[in-house]
Design a protein around this motif. Structure first.
Motif, short mmCIF file in Angstrom:
data_model
loop_
_atom_site.label_atom_id
_atom_site.label_comp_id
_atom_site.label_asym_id
_atom_site.label_seq_id
_atom_site.Cartn_x
_atom_site.Cartn_y
_atom_site.Cartn_z
N TYR A 54 -16.81 24.49 3.41
CA TYR A 54 -16.50 25.23 1.83
C TYR A 54 -17.00 24.09 0.58
N VAL A 55 -17.73 24.56 -0.79
CA VAL A 55 -17.71 23.76 -1.87
C VAL A 55 -16.96 24.38 -2.40
N ALA A 81 -11.36 12.91 -0.19
CA ALA A 81 -11.67 12.33 0.78
C ALA A 81 -12.97 12.04 0.14
N SER A 82 -13.89 12.07 -0.29
CA SER A 82 -14.86 10.61 -0.06
C SER A 82 -15.47 10.72 -1.49
N SER A 83 -15.55 9.09 -1.22
CA SER A 83 -15.60 8.41 -3.13
C SER A 83 -16.85 8.63 -3.38
N THR A 84 -17.20 9.66 -2.93
CA THR A 84 -18.74 10.23 -3.50
C THR A 84 -18.44 11.61 -3.66
N ASP A 85 -17.55 12.36 -3.30
CA ASP A 85 -17.31 13.78 -4.11
C ASP A 85 -16.94 13.37 -5.35
N GLN A 86 -17.42 14.99 -5.62
CA GLN A 86 -17.74 14.87 -7.25
C GLN A 86 -16.91 16.23 -7.59
N ILE A 116 -9.96 9.67 -12.44
CA ILE A 116 -8.94 8.62 -12.62
C ILE A 116 -8.86 7.15 -12.00
N GLY A 117 -9.27 6.87 -10.64
CA GLY A 117 -9.10 5.84 -9.91
C GLY A 117 -8.58 6.52 -8.18
N PRO A 118 -9.51 5.33 -7.65
CA PRO A 118 -9.16 5.17 -6.10
C PRO A 118 -7.97 6.27 -5.60
N ALA A 119 -8.14 6.89 -4.36
CA ALA A 119 -6.94 6.95 -4.00
C ALA A 119 -6.55 5.85 -3.03
N PRO A 120 -4.57 6.11 -2.54
CA PRO A 120 -4.87 5.13 -1.47
C PRO A 120 -5.57 4.80 -0.04
N PHE A 121 -6.33 5.49 0.38
CA PHE A 121 -6.54 5.51 1.44
C PHE A 121 -7.73 6.17 1.43
N GLY A 122 -8.97 5.96 0.81
CA GLY A 122 -9.31 5.77 0.40
C GLY A 122 -9.81 7.91 -0.44
N GLY A 123 -11.45 7.69 -1.06
CA GLY A 123 -11.72 8.85 -1.88
C GLY A 123 -11.00 8.56 -3.50
N TRP A 124 -11.13 9.43 -4.56
CA TRP A 124 -10.75 9.52 -5.97
C TRP A 124 -10.02 10.52 -5.88
N TYR A 125 -8.48 10.02 -7.22
CA TYR A 125 -7.60 11.31 -7.43
C TYR A 125 -8.58 11.88 -8.34
N TRP A 126 -8.47 12.05 -9.14
CA TRP A 126 -8.86 13.47 -10.24
C TRP A 126 -7.83 14.52 -10.60
N THR A 127 -8.31 14.58 -12.34
CA THR A 127 -6.56 15.29 -12.24
C THR A 127 -7.29 15.64 -13.99
N GLY A 128 -6.96 16.80 -14.44
CA GLY A 128 -7.10 17.69 -15.70
C GLY A 128 -5.53 18.55 -16.58
N THR A 129 -5.55 18.97 -17.18
CA THR A 129 -4.64 19.60 -18.04
C THR A 129 -4.98 20.38 -18.98
N ALA A 130 -4.29 21.06 -19.29
CA ALA A 130 -4.88 22.29 -20.58
C ALA A 130 -3.67 22.94 -21.46
N GLN A 131 -3.60 22.38 -22.91
CA GLN A 131 -2.29 24.11 -23.54
C GLN A 131 -3.20 25.03 -23.34
N ILE A 153 -11.09 25.99 -7.05
CA ILE A 153 -11.95 24.59 -7.29
C ILE A 153 -13.20 24.24 -6.86
N PHE A 154 -14.55 24.51 -7.44
CA PHE A 154 -15.79 23.05 -7.01
C PHE A 154 -15.98 21.86 -6.96
N HIS A 155 -16.65 22.18 -5.68
CA HIS A 155 -16.85 19.95 -5.27
C HIS A 155 -18.56 20.04 -4.85
N THR A 156 -18.82 18.60 -4.65
CA THR A 156 -19.95 18.65 -3.74
C THR A 156 -19.87 18.40 -2.79
#
Length: 177
Positions: A54-55, A81-86, A116-131, A153-156
Motif C-alpha cells: 500500500y502507498v 526502508a528505501s532511500s528513494t522512498d518519499q 532529515i537524514g539517513p537511518a542507521p540501517f538504510g532508508g531515511w528519517y522524516w519528521t514533522g511537527t505542527a502547533q 500517511i502517503f509515500h511513493t
C-alpha cells in the motif's frame, strides 16, 4: 487660595472608595475546574504506517467515551526502508460529533514532513511537527470510544514499508452527559 471640599461630598467619596476595593476583587462567576485546560493535560503516542503493497497507512489514537480531546501540538517521525522512498502527504484527521447519531471527519492538511537524514540501517528519517487548534470527539458507534484521531500517511514506494511514530499533546474536557 485653597477651596475647602464640602464635608458631605468628602464623606460620600470615601464611602464609595471603600466599597469599590473589595467589590473589584470578587468574581461574578467562579471558574470551574473543567474550564481550566491545565486540569487534564494529555500526551498520547502511537505507531503504525504504510506497509507493502500500500502507498498509505495510518497511525491511530484512541479517544475514550465521555471526553473531548483538544489537540495543541502534533508530531510524527517516520523511517522509510528505501532511500528513494518519499513521504508525499500526511493528513492529521479528527472526528467531531455533529448530531445525535452523526460524526464528521476533519482533515488538517498539509502536515509538512521533512527528510532529515539517513537511518542507521538504510532508508531515511522524516519528521514533522505542527502547533494547531483542533479537537476530537469519541466515536459514538464504538463502545470504547474508538480511534478518532489519526494520521493518514502517503509515500511513493508501494513495495517498501514505512514505520512511523506519532505524538499528540493537548488537554481534555468532559462532555456533557
Amino acid at each position: 487660595m485653597h477651596t475647602p471640599i464640602p464635608l458631605r461630598r468628602l464623606a460620600a467619596a470615601l464611602a464609595f472608595a471603600g466599597l469599590a476595593g473589595p467589590a473589584a476583587a470578587q468574581y461574578s462567576t467562579p471558574m470551574r475546574d473543567v474550564e481550566n485546560p491545565d486540569r487534564a493535560p494529555f500526551t498520547m503516542s502511537a505507531s503504525g504506517g504504510p506497509s507493502s503493497p500500500y502507498v498509505n497507512g495510518f497511525v491511530q489514537f484512541a479517544t475514550p467515551l465521555g471526553f473531548r480531546y483538544f489537540i495543541d501540538q502534533a508530531s510524527l517521525v517516520c523511517t522509510t526502508a528505501s532511500s528513494t522512498d518519499q513521504i508525499t502527504l500526511v493528513q492529521l484527521a479528527t472526528l467531531q460529533k455533529t448530531g445525535a447519531n452523526f460524526l464528521q471527519s476533519s482533515y488538517i492538511t498539509p502536515f509538512i514532513m521533512t527528510r532529515i537524514g539517513p537511518a542507521p540501517f538504510g532508508g531515511w528519517y522524516w519528521t514533522g511537527t505542527a502547533q494547531l487548534r483542533a479537537y476530537s470527539d469519541p466515536n459514538i458507534f464504538d463502545t470504547n470510544g474508538g480511534r478518532s484521531i489519526f494520521y493518514n500517511i502517503f509515500h511513493t514506494e508501494a513495495s517498501s514499508a514505512t514505520s512511523c511514530s506519532g505524538t499528540i499533546v493537548g488537554h481534555t474536557l468532559p462532555l456533557a452527559q
